[in-house]
Design a protein around this motif. Structure first.
Motif, PDB file in Angstrom:
ATOM      1  N   ARG A   1      15.068   1.896 -11.802  1.00  5.50           N
ATOM      2  CA  ARG A   1      14.594   2.148 -12.593  1.00  5.50           C
ATOM      3  C   ARG A   1      13.255   3.475 -12.698  1.00  5.50           C
ATOM      4  NH1 ARG A   1      16.880   1.952 -17.678  1.00  5.50           N
ATOM      5  NH2 ARG A   1      18.332   0.781 -17.006  1.00  5.50           N
ATOM      6  N   GLU A   2      12.414   2.005 -12.444  1.00  5.85           N
ATOM      7  CA  GLU A   2      10.943   2.537 -12.265  1.00  5.85           C
ATOM      8  C   GLU A   2      10.320   3.747 -11.368  1.00  5.85           C
ATOM      9  OE1 GLU A   2       8.872   2.692 -14.542  1.00  5.85           O
ATOM     10  OE2 GLU A   2      10.760   1.631 -16.129  1.00  5.85           O
ATOM     11  N   THR A   3      10.985   4.509 -10.343  1.00  6.37           N
ATOM     12  CA  THR A   3      11.341   4.689  -8.896  1.00  6.37           C
ATOM     13  C   THR A   3      11.501   6.130  -9.467  1.00  6.37           C
ATOM     14  OG1 THR A   3      13.052   3.954  -8.032  1.00  6.37           O
ATOM     15  CG2 THR A   3      11.765   2.486  -7.452  1.00  6.37           C
ATOM     16  N   PRO A   4      10.600   7.329  -8.841  1.00  2.42           N
ATOM     17  CA  PRO A   4      11.711   8.501  -8.185  1.00  2.42           C
ATOM     18  C   PRO A   4      12.671   8.592  -8.098  1.00  2.42           C
ATOM     19  CG  PRO A   4       9.370   7.995  -7.298  1.00  2.42           C
ATOM     20  CD  PRO A   4      10.055   6.406  -7.563  1.00  2.42           C
ATOM     21  N   LEU A   5      13.657   7.992  -7.528  1.00  4.65           N
ATOM     22  CA  LEU A   5      14.471   8.586  -6.922  1.00  4.65           C
ATOM     23  C   LEU A   5      15.839   8.513  -8.045  1.00  4.65           C
ATOM     24  CD1 LEU A   5      15.239   7.200  -3.473  1.00  4.65           C
ATOM     25  CD2 LEU A   5      14.523   9.935  -4.074  1.00  4.65           C
TER      26      LEU A   5
ATOM     27  N   HIS B   1      11.074   9.758   0.569  1.00  4.87           N
ATOM     28  CA  HIS B   1       9.094   9.370   1.531  1.00  4.87           C
ATOM     29  C   HIS B   1       8.280  10.417   0.606  1.00  4.87           C
ATOM     30  CE1 HIS B   1      12.162   6.928   3.953  1.00  4.87           C
ATOM     31  NE2 HIS B   1      10.746   5.915   3.673  1.00  4.87           N
ATOM     32  N   PRO B   2       7.538   9.653   0.210  1.00  3.66           N
ATOM     33  CA  PRO B   2       6.192  11.167  -0.174  1.00  3.66           C
ATOM     34  C   PRO B   2       6.057  11.539   1.419  1.00  3.66           C
ATOM     35  CG  PRO B   2       5.778   9.000  -1.044  1.00  3.66           C
ATOM     36  CD  PRO B   2       7.003   8.341  -0.328  1.00  3.66           C
ATOM     37  N   GLN B   3       4.936  12.768   1.264  1.00  4.33           N
ATOM     38  CA  GLN B   3       4.750  13.660   2.226  1.00  4.33           C
ATOM     39  C   GLN B   3       3.107  13.234   3.309  1.00  4.33           C
ATOM     40  OE1 GLN B   3       7.523  15.478   4.042  1.00  4.33           O
ATOM     41  NE2 GLN B   3       7.841  13.970   2.447  1.00  4.33           N
ATOM     42  N   ASP B   4       3.465  11.640   3.866  1.00  6.14           N
ATOM     43  CA  ASP B   4       1.959  11.350   4.283  1.00  6.14           C
ATOM     44  C   ASP B   4       2.121  10.686   5.385  1.00  6.14           C
ATOM     45  OD1 ASP B   4       2.226   8.952   3.368  1.00  6.14           O
ATOM     46  OD2 ASP B   4       1.204   9.390   1.923  1.00  6.14           O
ATOM     47  N   ASP B   5       0.757  10.468   6.239  1.00  4.81           N
ATOM     48  CA  ASP B   5       0.879   9.577   7.143  1.00  4.81           C
ATOM     49  C   ASP B   5       1.363   8.161   7.003  1.00  4.81           C
ATOM     50  OD1 ASP B   5       0.372  11.223   8.708  1.00  4.81           O
ATOM     51  OD2 ASP B   5      -1.846  10.847   8.957  1.00  4.81           O
ATOM     52  N   LEU B   6       1.079   7.824   5.774  1.00  7.29           N
ATOM     53  CA  LEU B   6       1.459   6.233   5.978  1.00  7.29           C
ATOM     54  C   LEU B   6       3.151   6.409   5.119  1.00  7.29           C
ATOM     55  CD1 LEU B   6      -0.081   4.508   2.808  1.00  7.29           C
ATOM     56  CD2 LEU B   6      -0.233   3.907   5.187  1.00  7.29           C
ATOM     57  N   HIS B   7       3.783   7.630   5.240  1.00  7.58           N
ATOM     58  CA  HIS B   7       5.279   7.506   5.548  1.00  7.58           C
ATOM     59  C   HIS B   7       6.415   8.618   6.560  1.00  7.58           C
ATOM     60  CE1 HIS B   7       3.117   6.410   1.700  1.00  7.58           C
ATOM     61  NE2 HIS B   7       4.670   5.439   1.406  1.00  7.58           N
TER      62      HIS B   7
ATOM     63  N   ASN C   1       4.285   1.917  -8.885  1.00  6.97           N
ATOM     64  CA  ASN C   1       4.649   0.905 -10.068  1.00  6.97           C
ATOM     65  C   ASN C   1       3.949   0.008 -11.051  1.00  6.97           C
ATOM     66  OD1 ASN C   1       6.789   0.200 -12.193  1.00  6.97           O
ATOM     67  ND2 ASN C   1       8.073  -0.919 -10.215  1.00  6.97           N
ATOM     68  N   VAL C   2       3.435   0.720 -12.361  1.00  4.49           N
ATOM     69  CA  VAL C   2       2.833  -0.329 -12.418  1.00  4.49           C
ATOM     70  C   VAL C   2       3.390  -1.529 -13.556  1.00  4.49           C
ATOM     71  CG1 VAL C   2       0.125   1.138 -13.248  1.00  4.49           C
ATOM     72  CG2 VAL C   2       2.604   1.089 -14.334  1.00  4.49           C
TER      73      VAL C   2
ATOM     74  N   ILE D   1       1.022  -1.067  -0.284  1.00  7.38           N
ATOM     75  CA  ILE D   1       0.315  -0.378  -0.133  1.00  7.38           C
ATOM     76  C   ILE D   1       0.443   1.522   0.284  1.00  7.38           C
ATOM     77  CG2 ILE D   1      -1.901  -1.317   1.585  1.00  7.38           C
ATOM     78  CD1 ILE D   1      -0.664   0.650   3.864  1.00  7.38           C
ATOM     79  N   LYS D   2       2.367   1.267   0.039  1.00  9.49           N
ATOM     80  CA  LYS D   2       3.258   1.999   0.478  1.00  9.49           C
ATOM     81  C   LYS D   2       3.773   2.753  -0.865  1.00  9.49           C
ATOM     82  CE  LYS D   2       4.638   3.578   4.645  1.00  9.49           C
ATOM     83  NZ  LYS D   2       5.852   2.453   5.408  1.00  9.49           N
ATOM     84  N   ASN D   3       4.339   3.614  -0.880  1.00  6.62           N
ATOM     85  CA  ASN D   3       4.946   4.599  -2.315  1.00  6.62           C
ATOM     86  C   ASN D   3       6.271   4.982  -2.191  1.00  6.62           C
ATOM     87  OD1 ASN D   3       4.080   4.174  -4.447  1.00  6.62           O
ATOM     88  ND2 ASN D   3       2.453   5.705  -4.375  1.00  6.62           N
ATOM     89  N   CYS D   4       7.138   4.080  -1.164  1.00  7.11           N
ATOM     90  CA  CYS D   4       8.712   4.393  -0.817  1.00  7.11           C
ATOM     91  C   CYS D   4       9.096   4.894  -1.776  1.00  7.11           C
ATOM     92  CB  CYS D   4       9.676   3.688  -0.532  1.00  7.11           C
ATOM     93  SG  CYS D   4       8.547   3.224   1.581  1.00  7.11           S
ATOM     94  N   LEU D   5       9.976   6.113  -2.380  1.00  5.80           N
ATOM     95  CA  LEU D   5      10.511   6.869  -3.967  1.00  5.80           C
ATOM     96  C   LEU D   5      11.542   6.072  -3.937  1.00  5.80           C
ATOM     97  CD1 LEU D   5      10.592  10.665  -2.647  1.00  5.80           C
ATOM     98  CD2 LEU D   5       8.718   8.669  -3.467  1.00  5.80           C
ATOM     99  N   TYR D   6      12.005   5.010  -3.357  1.00  6.74           N
ATOM    100  CA  TYR D   6      13.284   4.427  -3.870  1.00  6.74           C
ATOM    101  C   TYR D   6      13.020   2.715  -4.232  1.00  6.74           C
ATOM    102  CZ  TYR D   6      12.570   3.370   1.015  1.00  6.74           C
ATOM    103  OH  TYR D   6      11.634   2.901   1.922  1.00  6.74           O
ATOM    104  N   CYS D   7      11.485   2.268  -3.837  1.00  5.11           N
ATOM    105  CA  CYS D   7      11.219   0.597  -3.808  1.00  5.11           C
ATOM    106  C   CYS D   7      10.630   0.164  -5.311  1.00  5.11           C
ATOM    107  CB  CYS D   7      10.504   0.302  -2.615  1.00  5.11           C
ATOM    108  SG  CYS D   7       9.964  -0.956  -2.525  1.00  5.11           S
TER     109      CYS D   7
END
Ligand code: 5AD
Ligand code: SF4
Length: 365
Positions: free
Chosen positions: A237-241, A172-178, A72-73, A60-66
């Motif tokens: 490759r498919e991550t924001p970082l 990490h994205p800026q929200d409560d999950l992260h 990541n569709v 459910i998370k979206n860590c920018l490195y993973c």
């Protein structure tokens, strides 16, 4: 200060740790030899094995490195069946691993929580309580941690990723999950529930300095954890970082820094369990063995059924994608021996640090 004098100290400050993390040549050799001997004296040269089962890459998370982040569709999602998980646990039991790690993307829905609880009971029952179980399933409520503990899990891994809050926010994205504070609260919650608690960091992240890594070591000591798993950051490759890949140190440098981190952590915390992680092996086929040679004492062979293994790609070029469990176990035992360590069979492999803490508590009662 000369390296010999530094190594004789019992506490270290940030500056001293930076010196140790960056030492080279003869100084590096002395550091590595010292922490190998320290490990052997304190907890022996025996290495514990954990069968790593990657139960699902749904997260459910979206860590920018993973690489298996929710957005990541391109990641093909899978979840192992109960039969596959139990089959893998039976394999470890038959092959004298002593314990397993159930790792997966984060989920906190009731179906998931119930399922893990039932699986824990099933694994305990198939091994008649013989297999130790470590969980690595992310941030959960105290109630969930308690339920899983009561169902048979006794160790939990939750990496802080970095002890620098500002850097945490950048990756990490800026929200409560992260949220950094929620993550820290979860680590403390695990300790409170009675788990042997493990955490760790990534090494060589974009924006990270050597000073940050020295702070990470001091943070791990301060938190008084029982186990640590840490490894080099590897770009995907498919991550924001991915965007910052040109600012990274080379993978070789990250591996070397990873080994220095293992060695320095052994210096700071002689009686904890330190894992020789797969990310080290992703850079160098002998990366894990190198970590065992200088102070690590846990190895976690991947025993996820092969058909699903390729989809659990946290980072690119993850090793062991084509080896069956039997083959990887055989190869591993061989290379662990070569690194001067002995494999312990059929043991849970709790850290001496935890056992000492537990007996202190008993004596106080
Ligand atoms: N490189 C290295 N390690 C990673 N992890 C996740 N993504 C990466 C990456 N790109 C690590 C994190 C996480 C653990 C399960 O895997 O530290 O906690
Ligand atoms: Fe999910 Fe863990 Fe990857 Fe973060 S690091 S996206 S929590 S699997």
């Amino acid at each position: 200060m000369e390296i010999e004098a530094l190594l004789r100290k019992s506490t270290f400050d940030r500056e001293e740790l930076v010196t140790l993390l960056t030492c080279k040549g003869e100084d590096e050799e002395k550091l590595f030899a010292y922490t190998k001997a320290l490990r052997n004296q304190t907890i022996s040269n025996r290495v514990y094995m954990r069968g790593l089962i990657e139960i699902s890459n749904v997260c459910i998370k979206n860590c920018l490195y993973c690489g298996i982040r929710k957005s990541n569709v391109y990641a093909e999602r899978y979840t192992l069946s109960d039969e596959e998980i139990i089959g893998a646990a039976e394999f470890t039991h038959r092959n004298h691993y002593g314990s397993i790690v159930l790792q997966g993307g984060e989920r906190c829905d009731p179906t998931f929580i119930d399922r893990i609880e039932n699986l824990l009971k099933a694994v305990k029952s198939l091994s008649k309580g013989g297999l130790g179980i470590t969980l690595s399933l992310g941030e959960q409520t105290e109630e969930t941690y308690r339920r899983w503990f009561e169902a048979g899990a006794h160790r939990y891994l939750l990496r802080i990723e970095t002890s620098n809050e500002e850097l945490y926010r950048k990756i990490h994205p800026q929200d409560d999950l992260h949220n950094f504070h929620n993550r820290l609260a979860c680590i403390r919650r695990l300790q409170k529930c009675g788990y042997q608690t493990g955490t760790g960091v990534m090494i060589g992240l974009p924006f990270q300095t050597i000073g940050d890594l020295a702070d990470d070591l001091l943070f791990l000591k301060e938190l008084d954890v029982d186990m640590v798993g840490m490894g080099p950051y590897l770009e995907h490759r498919e991550t924001p970082l991915w965007e910052y890949r040109d600012q990274l140190m080379s993978q070789r440098e990250r591996l070397n820094l990873g080994l220095h981190m293992v060695s320095c952590l052994r210096l700071l915390m002689p009686d904890i369990n330190i894992a020789a992680t797969t990310a080290l092996q992703a850079i160098d086929p002998q990366g894990r063995e190198k970590a065992l040679e200088i102070g690590a004492n846990v190895i976690m062979p991947n025993i996820t059924p092969l058909t699903n293994r390729a989809n659990y790609q946290l980072y690119e070029n993850k090793p062991g994608m084509d080896e069956g469990a039997e083959e990887s176990t055989r190869r591993l035992i061989e290379s662990v021996r070569k690194s001067g360590c002995e494999i312990c069979g059929d043991e849970w492999g709790d850290s001496l640090h935890f056992r000492s803490r537990a007996s202190e508590v008993k004596n106080e009662k």
